[in-house]
Design an enzyme around this catalytic site. Structure first.
Site, PDB file in Angstrom:
ATOM      1  CG  ASN A 121      -6.877  -1.315   1.406  1.00 52.45           C
ATOM      2  OD1 ASN A 121      -6.154  -0.960   0.484  1.00 52.45           O
ATOM      3  ND2 ASN A 121      -6.397  -1.689   2.583  1.00 52.45           N
ATOM      4  CG  HIS A 134      -3.322   2.852   2.094  1.00 52.52           C
ATOM      5  ND1 HIS A 134      -3.877   2.456   0.894  1.00 52.52           N
ATOM      6  CD2 HIS A 134      -3.451   1.791   2.935  1.00 52.52           C
ATOM      7  CE1 HIS A 134      -4.311   1.218   1.015  1.00 52.52           C
ATOM      8  NE2 HIS A 134      -4.073   0.784   2.237  1.00 52.52           N
ATOM      9  CB  CYS A 176      -0.951  -0.014   1.187  1.00 49.51           C
ATOM     10  SG  CYS A 176      -1.871  -1.548   1.296  1.00 49.51           S
TER      11      CYS A 176
HETATM   12  N1  ACO Z   1     -18.579  -9.279   9.119  1.00 50.22           N
HETATM   13  C1  ACO Z   1     -19.036  -9.574  10.356  1.00 50.22           C
HETATM   14  N2  ACO Z   1     -18.249  -9.975  11.354  1.00 50.22           N
HETATM   15  C2  ACO Z   1     -16.929 -10.073  11.101  1.00 50.22           C
HETATM   16  C3  ACO Z   1     -16.383  -9.774   9.828  1.00 50.22           C
HETATM   17  C4  ACO Z   1     -17.266  -9.360   8.817  1.00 50.22           C
HETATM   18  N3  ACO Z   1     -16.848  -9.056   7.574  1.00 50.22           N
HETATM   19  N4  ACO Z   1     -15.057  -9.960   9.883  1.00 50.22           N
HETATM   20  C5  ACO Z   1     -14.759 -10.353  11.111  1.00 50.22           C
HETATM   21  N5  ACO Z   1     -15.880 -10.428  11.839  1.00 50.22           N
HETATM   22  C6  ACO Z   1     -16.011 -10.811  13.245  1.00 50.22           C
HETATM   23  C7  ACO Z   1     -14.867 -11.670  13.690  1.00 50.22           C
HETATM   24  O1  ACO Z   1     -15.154 -13.022  13.433  1.00 50.22           O
HETATM   25  C8  ACO Z   1     -14.810 -11.385  15.164  1.00 50.22           C
HETATM   26  O2  ACO Z   1     -15.839 -12.121  15.790  1.00 50.22           O
HETATM   27  P1  ACO Z   1     -15.605 -12.775  17.228  1.00 50.22           P
HETATM   28  O3  ACO Z   1     -15.305 -11.620  18.148  1.00 50.22           O
HETATM   29  O4  ACO Z   1     -16.897 -13.456  17.489  1.00 50.22           O
HETATM   30  O5  ACO Z   1     -14.441 -13.676  17.050  1.00 50.22           O
HETATM   31  C9  ACO Z   1     -15.203  -9.940  15.230  1.00 50.22           C
HETATM   32  O6  ACO Z   1     -15.919  -9.639  14.030  1.00 50.22           O
HETATM   33  C10 ACO Z   1     -13.989  -9.022  15.307  1.00 50.22           C
HETATM   34  O7  ACO Z   1     -14.491  -7.770  15.432  1.00 50.22           O
HETATM   35  P2  ACO Z   1     -13.655  -6.589  15.967  1.00 50.22           P
HETATM   36  O8  ACO Z   1     -12.731  -7.012  17.062  1.00 50.22           O
HETATM   37  O9  ACO Z   1     -14.589  -5.482  16.246  1.00 50.22           O
HETATM   38  O10 ACO Z   1     -12.769  -6.261  14.730  1.00 50.22           O
HETATM   39  P3  ACO Z   1     -11.844  -5.041  14.656  1.00 50.22           P
HETATM   40  O11 ACO Z   1     -12.392  -3.891  15.412  1.00 50.22           O
HETATM   41  O12 ACO Z   1     -10.448  -5.486  14.929  1.00 50.22           O
HETATM   42  O13 ACO Z   1     -11.965  -4.645  13.141  1.00 50.22           O
HETATM   43  C11 ACO Z   1     -10.667  -4.552  11.171  1.00 50.22           C
HETATM   44  C12 ACO Z   1     -11.386  -5.450  12.160  1.00 50.22           C
HETATM   45  C13 ACO Z   1     -11.680  -3.642  10.516  1.00 50.22           C
HETATM   46  C14 ACO Z   1     -10.008  -5.391  10.088  1.00 50.22           C
HETATM   47  C15 ACO Z   1      -9.622  -3.744  11.943  1.00 50.22           C
HETATM   48  O14 ACO Z   1      -8.752  -4.596  12.630  1.00 50.22           O
HETATM   49  C16 ACO Z   1      -8.841  -2.852  11.062  1.00 50.22           C
HETATM   50  O15 ACO Z   1      -9.330  -1.871  10.575  1.00 50.22           O
HETATM   51  N6  ACO Z   1      -7.560  -3.126  10.878  1.00 50.22           N
HETATM   52  C17 ACO Z   1      -6.736  -2.329  10.024  1.00 50.22           C
HETATM   53  C18 ACO Z   1      -6.275  -3.178   8.985  1.00 50.22           C
HETATM   54  C19 ACO Z   1      -6.659  -2.747   7.636  1.00 50.22           C
HETATM   55  O16 ACO Z   1      -7.437  -1.879   7.342  1.00 50.22           O
HETATM   56  N7  ACO Z   1      -6.027  -3.443   6.746  1.00 50.22           N
HETATM   57  C20 ACO Z   1      -6.185  -3.231   5.390  1.00 50.22           C
HETATM   58  C21 ACO Z   1      -5.052  -3.855   4.699  1.00 50.22           C
HETATM   59  S1  ACO Z   1      -3.586  -3.269   5.290  1.00 50.22           S
HETATM   60  C22 ACO Z   1      -3.403  -1.798   4.756  1.00 50.22           C
HETATM   61  O17 ACO Z   1      -3.979  -1.420   3.791  1.00 50.22           O
HETATM   62  C23 ACO Z   1      -2.504  -0.970   5.497  1.00 50.22           C
END
Ligand code: ACO
Length: 326
Positions: free
Chosen positions: A281, A251, A112
């Site tokens: 993204n 990004h 990215c």
């Molecule tokens: N729909 C519904 N539920 C989901 C989904 C989905 N698509 N994906 C995961 N879940 C569930 C998981 O199974 C988990 O359930 P559990 O608690 O029962 O095990 C739960 O949701 C996790 O939820 P949160 O803890 O609230 O997730 P979080 O707040 O960590 O959000 C996210 C996840 C959005 C990916 C966050 O970690 C994030 O924004 N990370 C940044 C990474 C990013 O954006 N990366 C992109 C690529 S890297 C880059 O471009 C730099």
């Protein structure tokens, strides 16, 4: 002294739009979950195009906008983590598609941060005095590398391409300051296409892991800890304050990351341009798509001396900021 000038921008996204509701038809997810955590509401997904098709569309638009003949191009750099293949490079395919017979072409892999790295490299190629016209494109078809059975990653990404034309000019530098960073020690928190020795002579027992995998929490923490420092360090090098900057083009991973960045570098949130709600993204393509849309909307005007911060962050880990005057 020769400097690079940014003379045209362009972007292209596949026609097919896939909304969060569309995704909820094929996996356990919802518009509410995706939008509240990421800001993403839809993404564009290819039907039968590949990365070089998206990038060639952008390259052709750039030539037309600048009334430049393809044979006048000296180089083409495509930043991508989803190339058509390792050989030929996607940039070589673009070169052939647009007929840029005199250009040298190569791909640059910095996830990215790819567009920011590539723009920095292109700026130096032109500043060397050896080349006058170059194209820098970020292009991705991430839909072919995400694991569609993994709802935690597949909802985040989209396909698209954006790019810029750089031309030699004698007045002022494009890049006022820059800071590019990598930390391979944290690289395994975001991976794709991991392959291993597999010849009749090898002893490896590791399985290949071709899909994109991400430790979302680790990436989130990295983005909100390391990246604001990098922006502030770059502004300090340019002897500028955040207030001196017209717009910040970061990004487009996640709107909550942008909210935190704005607080950390004490800058109004409205200066952080945002379009991940429409594209998801798009990795190396996200910043040039954002830039090109802002130019089309008249928010950013080429040749106006506006000052912008361009910041990428992602796999590698890589991150980096260019403070530019356009
Ligand atoms: N729909 C519904 N539920 C989901 C989904 C989905 N698509 N994906 C995961 N879940 C569930 C998981 O199974 C988990 O359930 P559990 O608690 O029962 O095990 C739960 O949701 C996790 O939820 P949160 O803890 O609230 O997730 P979080 O707040 O960590 O959000 C996210 C996840 C959005 C990916 C966050 O970690 C994030 O924004 N990370 C940044 C990474 C990013 O954006 N990366 C992109 C690529 S890297 C880059 O471009 C730099």
């Amino acid at each position: 002294m020769t400097f690079a000038k940014l003379t045209a921008t362009a972007h292209y996204a596949p026609e097919q739009v896939v909304t969060n509701d569309d995704l909820s038809q094929i996996m356990e997810t919802s518009d509410e979950w995706i939008a509240s955590r990421t800001g993403i509401r839809q993404r564009h997904i290819v039907q039968d195009e590949n990365t070089s098709d998206l990038a060639a569309n952008v390259a052709q638009q750039l030539l037309e906008k600048a009334s430049l003949a393809a044979e006048d191009l000296d180089f083409i750099i495509v930043a991508t983590v989803s190339p058509d293949g390792n050989m030929p490079s996607t940039a070589s395919l673009v070169q052939a598609k647009i007929g840029a017979i005199k250009a040298f072409a190569f791909d640059l892999t910095a996830a990215c941060s790819g567009f920011v790295y590539a723009l920095s490299v292109a700026d130096k190629l032109i500043a060397s005095g050896a080349y006058r016209n170059g194209i820098v494109i970020g292009a991705e078809v991430l839909s072919k590398i995400v694991d569609w059975s993994d709802r935690s990653t597949s909802v985040l990404f989209g396909d698209g391409a954006g790019g810029v034309l750089l031309q030699a000019s004698s007045d002022t530098p494009l890049i006022l300051a820059e800071s590019l960073k990598s930390d391979g020690n944290r690289g395994m928190s975001l991976t794709s296409n991991l392959t291993h020795a597999n010849s009749p002579f090898s002893k490896s027992e590791s399985e290949d892991d071709l899909f994109l995998k991400m430790d979302g929490r680790a990436i989130f923490d990295f983005a909100v800890r390391d990246v604001p420092k990098n922006i502030l360090e770059s502004l300090e090098k340019a002897e500028l304050n955040p207030d001196d900057i017209d717009y910040l083009l970061l990004h487009q991973a996640n709107s909550r990351i942008l909210d935190k960045m704005a607080r950390k570098i004490k800058t109004e949130r409205c200066k952080f341009l945002q379009n991940m709600q429409e594209y998801g993204n798009t990795s190396a393509a996200s910043i040039p798509i954002l830039l090109s849309e802002a130019v089309d909307a008249g928010t950013i005007k080429l040749g106006s001396s506006q000052k912008l911060v361009l910041t990428g962050f992602g796999g590698g880990l890589t991150w980096g900021t260019l403070v530019v005057k356009i």
